[in-house]
Scaffold this active site. Structure first.
Site, mmCIF file in Angstrom:
data_model
loop_
_atom_site.group_PDB
_atom_site.id
_atom_site.type_symbol
_atom_site.label_atom_id
_atom_site.label_comp_id
_atom_site.label_asym_id
_atom_site.label_seq_id
_atom_site.Cartn_x
_atom_site.Cartn_y
_atom_site.Cartn_z
ATOM 1 N N PHE B 223 20.036 47.501 3.265
ATOM 2 C CA PHE B 223 19.716 46.057 3.333
ATOM 3 C C PHE B 223 19.766 45.499 1.922
ATOM 4 C CE2 PHE B 223 15.566 48.169 2.975
ATOM 5 C CZ PHE B 223 14.845 47.362 2.093
ATOM 6 N N GLY B 317 15.192 51.941 8.175
ATOM 7 C CA GLY B 317 14.905 51.391 6.863
ATOM 8 C C GLY B 317 16.016 51.785 5.933
ATOM 9 N N ASP B 318 15.882 51.425 4.648
ATOM 10 C CA ASP B 318 16.870 51.745 3.633
ATOM 11 C C ASP B 318 18.281 51.358 4.098
ATOM 12 O OD1 ASP B 318 14.575 52.732 2.538
ATOM 13 O OD2 ASP B 318 15.268 54.774 2.255
ATOM 14 N N ASN B 319 19.095 52.339 4.441
ATOM 15 C CA ASN B 319 20.488 52.035 4.788
ATOM 16 C C ASN B 319 20.670 51.770 6.287
ATOM 17 O OD1 ASN B 319 20.286 53.518 2.258
ATOM 18 N ND2 ASN B 319 22.519 53.488 2.242
ATOM 19 N N TRP B 320 19.818 50.920 6.828
ATOM 20 C CA TRP B 320 19.829 50.713 8.279
ATOM 21 C C TRP B 320 20.770 49.610 8.730
ATOM 22 C CZ3 TRP B 320 17.220 46.861 11.591
ATOM 23 C CH2 TRP B 320 16.798 45.724 10.886
#
Lengths: 726, 726
Positions: B223, B317-320
């Site tokens: 994101f 999360g993170d690279n979602w």
């Protein structure tokens, strides 16, 4: 006995001659007047130099009015919004919610003057799609779109004059004086009215040789007031032109301007062209059309008055529509004087700055009406003090020629401490004239320009709904002009249009743009044209100042909400840039905010978060995650932002500091400046004296600085002091 | 030893085997995991049933990343706004204000992927009008319009992975562990990456037989986060797709969709398609395009995982980006589980309601990081309590399968009272499962529909900027979904588009529209089409309920600001209707506001005055000249308005009451309802028992009513109690 006399007008009435005589002496009054519903006593002429009499051109003769029922004044109204709750005909009682003692529908050419609009689709329903029952006032839309909202814009007739209705209801004449007539207004454009008006004025002048000054109250068209079905105010607009309409006028407009005005041009979806609305071309044309007409007609009445050897004075109120005193046609009326009500410094300047008349007069508050003059919580002395303190700031900067009070003097005489207080006020008023010797105090060497859609036409009249009434939504902006009205600056009100056309006038050092997004005062779609921002950027960058208050230059476009966000160094958050982190550069000390002892009070603020666009913006006040004051350099110029500026002594002083800073004239903070924001100083270089005023209700110690010297003074509560400079 | 075990995942690390063994027993943990920067100790497998390991598909192999510098992930950025301060070329350093350790410009086909816009005129400057110096990153506009503002939308390369950069800076690794690599991300679309990724995962699985569950963290695209020139966060958008771009992807999009995306489609004048923006067609297409691609690729990695006999779990999360769990492609990935972080009831429901996976898990706060786990003001117990209390409301309504904690367990072990508290929380979590026996508690017999531009895609994710962070501008709206996440209603998130197309689904009894004007959540120009208001008016009038919060249906048109002002009985003042007098019909007692002991807290409110449109509107809360709560009948339906609804126990309860009232189901106030708003009850009809929870930090006495009976209970602070009903 007062030290000097004159410059004061007092109201009088019949039956209390001796008290009036004493009062006139105490006040030093040199003029007397009657009021709506009172008559001048015989002794009037021997008491004073000048006798004023109210004169009501548009409702003065009720016998005539009743005999000519086809002359009633019209008013454009919009029905309630009615939702079609399914298929089938939709019935709209157009007067629902209105006061039927004030209005009735006018059925003249309904298909021309009435308009039905589907507010959900925005489409106009053609006259073939609806019909009106003239017996009931119910309009039926034959085949409405289900679940759409409909309105009817329609012409009504005023069957009760607005001001007399207000006075009648406020004073309870229905109970105390049930024989009193409910007066009907007549329209100068209608059949025979004009001929009658001229003739009646001539006759009246002949019959009233005791009258020296005809106090026209006012001319023809009342500002907009509509009452609701319970006889309470439903709508008020001090600048409203809705009651200046008639089939005759609209036809004449079409003949002259070459296009047809629609009902919608007046009812404006229910906004009625409020002065907060960005004005349409049609509404501007209408103002011009009616102002020109009213000026022509009023001039003839003034000429008749002059021919009879009397003065013509206009009361700026009631039927003042068409006589906007800063409009182009006003001077042509040839009035001797204007009198108006003072509710604040700004409304006092509104009167004292009027061009084209020989003298101006202000009626101070409180009006001698039972709502204040009662022994049940009424506080006439308090109101007199408040009125005087707020107006005095304006009077010092630009003295009015005369002052006065209005209403029923018999009521005021019941309050001796009130009489004592206004006696002192009258003397202080005269002293300002005497000691200034006609010299205006020194202003800053640059002019402040107030930029909005109205420009000069609405000089000192921005953000006003009903005359000088406090509005929650507006007071945070009204404070700007209220402060300016008593500060040492020449002020010009400029329109976007003229600035775009001619540039900013050369004498202007700082421009102010104050208002809420989408209003005429902020500018709304005036900012859609990038040329305005372009011109102002260049002007500021070349070394001028810009002060924005609230939502200045607000118009969502190109990634910013404030179109001058680069100049101001701030923008307004509207939940679209929450992704961006903000690191405000909060500056603890700055010359602009040096007088603040508490967080800057921005009143209602800008209605949301305001943020600095970058670290170069100096954030001078930051409270609860939103910026309240900021300063920004732009090219060789400077800009200051306030999220709101309700009037207070310290806010006024902070604005003064901001104006000096924006103009790069911080040196002026040493030139005729006081240390205590509750006090102000006016310097008269010709007479080499200054006047210090204490605008607070407490004793005030202050240091006055000027010409490299300083004076330590202590002023009484509300006091003032003249100091000679050797 | 706990009463029962299981359903709990704890973080572990090397070097403290004995402490880990004890902690696993105390918590009843049946799974362990490592974190970013920690490694699994040898004993992991013997401690628990399942061992998770983080797996970073897009940055796990830094040796490979450095060897393939042409695979860096791109990000679309917009330069600062720069004003042309006069004539002559304008130089824009595109990275000014950005963190040069995070980004460098990407010069691939600049004329295709970069875009210069004159923001004052709105015009695009053609590539022939500018040039870029690739040595300095400075773009020069040859002949700008003087005093216009310019921006450059440009592609950058990410030279430091966002999450690792965040962890590195937050944990101070630069000082404590200077040898640590600054990790570079690689883009699955770029040369050889995809082939490498598959092969690397297969090899890793072979090398790590101890791992039972591959915890993908996450897949490919982070994101949006950008840091500023001082290495601090400059911009964050949990839903941002700006870092999912590349020349390859944009070319592929064009080939598939038949039109070209511009830089402006991504940088969006600096708004970067924030979820608060009304989404454009282009942005929706891009979401669809990338989500489909990511799902396909992720599925292949999941298949490889399954083929090796392991489970595949996704960390939400993170690279979602590209894996939105309520989007159409998510179930096709074939994941076994999703784990996410719980910051509130709404984010807990966001996880627990995810369709298409076998189980869900939530990581409670606090994360075992030194920002909380320190002896210098850190309050891990307080944060654990807050996290549990807010999530428990959601868990009771819709139990998660598993819970856990994350971070560095060595830090947590320094706080024995924290360990004690989470031991109790783990047991309470298991008890909910055991005593509900897999039965969901009874909901109201109608569904609540939340209406906005995003619909189901952003289920439980409205008004979110950074994950579950508090925002001043948003919390007054977040409260609506936060309340709903723990209330006894089925909730569906509906888009304007689907409602216009298909109507309101039959199970929906009450629609909620909550948000600020001009945002995707209120609707903005979705309301320009009168058909939406038309459809909803009919739907309400036929007997349904509508609840508006803040500026619902806001779109200036046809004389109202709220397009459903007739349904709601309220409208918002924007200084355009100040001429109208308001006489609110204030109702002192009403079933909706029966639990209020103080004026209704509307948080930031609607940012201005809200008024009742007429006397039929029941004003239930009126403070300082503005309405906060109102109720209105419309046809056979009902509407309720709140000017804001920040989460609190009493506001949640007031919303519950409003939902019952709007649905004409006040009878439900006697059916499984508690007298004390700090407490809530969940009724399990199959097991004939109920659970009462105390959401406060104080002891709470409450009366539970249901089935015509009542129970008087006293609950411990934060306590809960199961009661059998014979």
């Amino acid at each position: 006995m007062p030290r000097t006399t004159g410059r004061v007008t007092m109201p009088i009435q019949e039956g209390i001659d001796e008290q009036i005589r004493e009062l006139a002496q105490a006040l030093g009054a040199d003029a007397v007047r009657n009021s709506d519903g009172t008559w001048l006593p015989e002794i009037a002429s021997e008491l004073v130099d000048k006798v004023y009499s109210t004169y009501f051109p548009a409702r003065g003769d009720q016998e005539w009015a009743l005999a000519h029922p086809d002359t009633l004044v019209n008013q454009y109204l919009m029905s309630a919004r009615v939702t079609a709750m399914g298929p089938g005909p939709l019935r709209i009682d157009v007067l629902e919610g209105y006061f039927r003692e004030q209005f009735r529908p006018c059925y003249e050419r309904v298909e021309r003057f009435w308009e039905v609009i589907d507010r959900t689709s925005g489409e106009v329903v053609p006259p073939s799609g609806w019909s009106v029952n003239q017996a009931t006032g119910v309009l039926t839309v034959a085949e409405p779109a289900p679940w759409h909202e409909y309105t009817v814009g329609f012409l009504a007739e005023q069957v009760w004059d607005t001001t007399q209705m207000y006075n009648y209801i406020t004073n309870g004449w229905g109970e105390t004086d049930p024989t009193r007539v409910k007066e009907r207004p007549y329209d100068v454009r209608k059949n025979g009215v004009w001929e009658y008006m001229r003739e009646a004025l001539g006759r009246w002048l002949e019959q009233h040789p005791e009258v020296d000054v005809v106090r026209f109250t006012t001319f023809f068209y009342h500002f907009t007031i509509a009452f609701n079905s319970e006889g309470k105010e439903k709508m008020v607009d001090w600048f409203g032109y809705s009651a200046s309409v008639s089939p005759e006028a609209i036809d004449a407009f079409e003949a002259e301007y070459g296009y047809r005005l629609r009902a919608e041009d007046f009812v404006d979806a229910g906004y009625y062209n409020s002065p907060f609305r960005c004005p349409t071309r049609q509404f501007r044309d209408w103002i011009d059309f009616q102002s020109r007409f009213v000026a022509q007609r009023a001039k003839e009445l003034v000429d008749i008055t002059h021919a009879a050897g009397r003065e013509a004075m206009m009361f700026l109120g009631d039927n003042w529509i068409g006589t906007e005193p800063y409009g182009p046609y006003f001077p042509s009326i040839g009035l001797d004087a204007v009198v108006g009500s003072a509710g604040s410094a700004a409304t006092t300047r509104l009167i004292s700055d009027i061009p084209g008349v020989r003298y101006t007069e202000v009626r101070f508050l409180p009006y001698f009406f039972p709502d204040v003059f009662n022994h049940d919580g009424g506080d006439p002395v308090g109101e007199a003090n408040e009125s005087w303190l707020s107006s005095r700031r304006a009077i010092v900067r630009r003295p009015l020629d005369r002052m006065g009070y209005g209403g029923y003097v018999s009521l005021a005489l019941e309050f001796p401490e009130f009489i004592e207080r206004i006696t002192a006020i009258c003397q202080e008023f005269r002293d300002i004239h005497e000691l200034s010797g006609g010299e205006l105090p020194q202003d800053a060497p640059f002019t402040v320009g107030v930029l909005n859609a109205w420009g000069a036409l609405r000089t000192w009249q921005t953000h006003m709904v009903a005359h000088a009434l406090w509005y929650k939504a507006a007071y945070s902006y009204v404070g700007v002009v209220e402060a300016l009205a008593g500060l040492p600056f020449k002020v010009r009100f400029l329109s976007f249009e003229e600035v775009l056309r001619d540039g900013v006038p050369p004498e202007v050092g700082v421009l102010v743009n104050a208002g809420a997004a989408g209003t005429a005062f902020s500018g709304g779609d005036a900012w859609a044209d990038g040329r305005l921002a372009e011109l102002l950027r260049q002007w500021v960058a070349e070394g001028h100042g810009f002060i924005g208050v609230g939502e200045p230059s607000a118009y969502e476009q190109g990634g910013t909400f404030l179109q001058l966000s680069d100049v101001l160094g701030v923008d307004r958050e509207r939940q679209l840039t929450l992704s961006t982190d903000r690191y405000p550069n909060v500056v603890d000390e700055h010359v602009i905010t040096a007088d603040l002892r508490a967080p800057f009070d921005d009143g209602e603020g800008a209605g949301g978060d305001v943020y600095a666009t970058g670290p170069r913006t100096q954030v001078l006040s930051y409270v609860d995650g939103t910026l309240r004051v900021a300063a920004n350099a732009f090219g060789r110029g400077r800009a200051v932002y306030f999220s709101g500026l309700p009037y207070s002594a310290v806010n006024s002083r902070t604005l003064q500091r901001a104006l000096y800073w924006a103009a790069r004239r911080e040196d002026l903070l040493e030139q005729w400046f006081t240390s205590n924001p509750d006090t102000e100083v006016a310097w008269y270089p010709g007479h080499r004296r200054f006047l210090v005023t204490n605008n607070s209700y407490s004793q005030a110690a202050t240091t006055v600085r000027g010409e490299g010297r300083s004076w330590e003074l202590v002023l009484e509560p509300m006091g003032s002091q003249w100091v000679e400079v050797d």
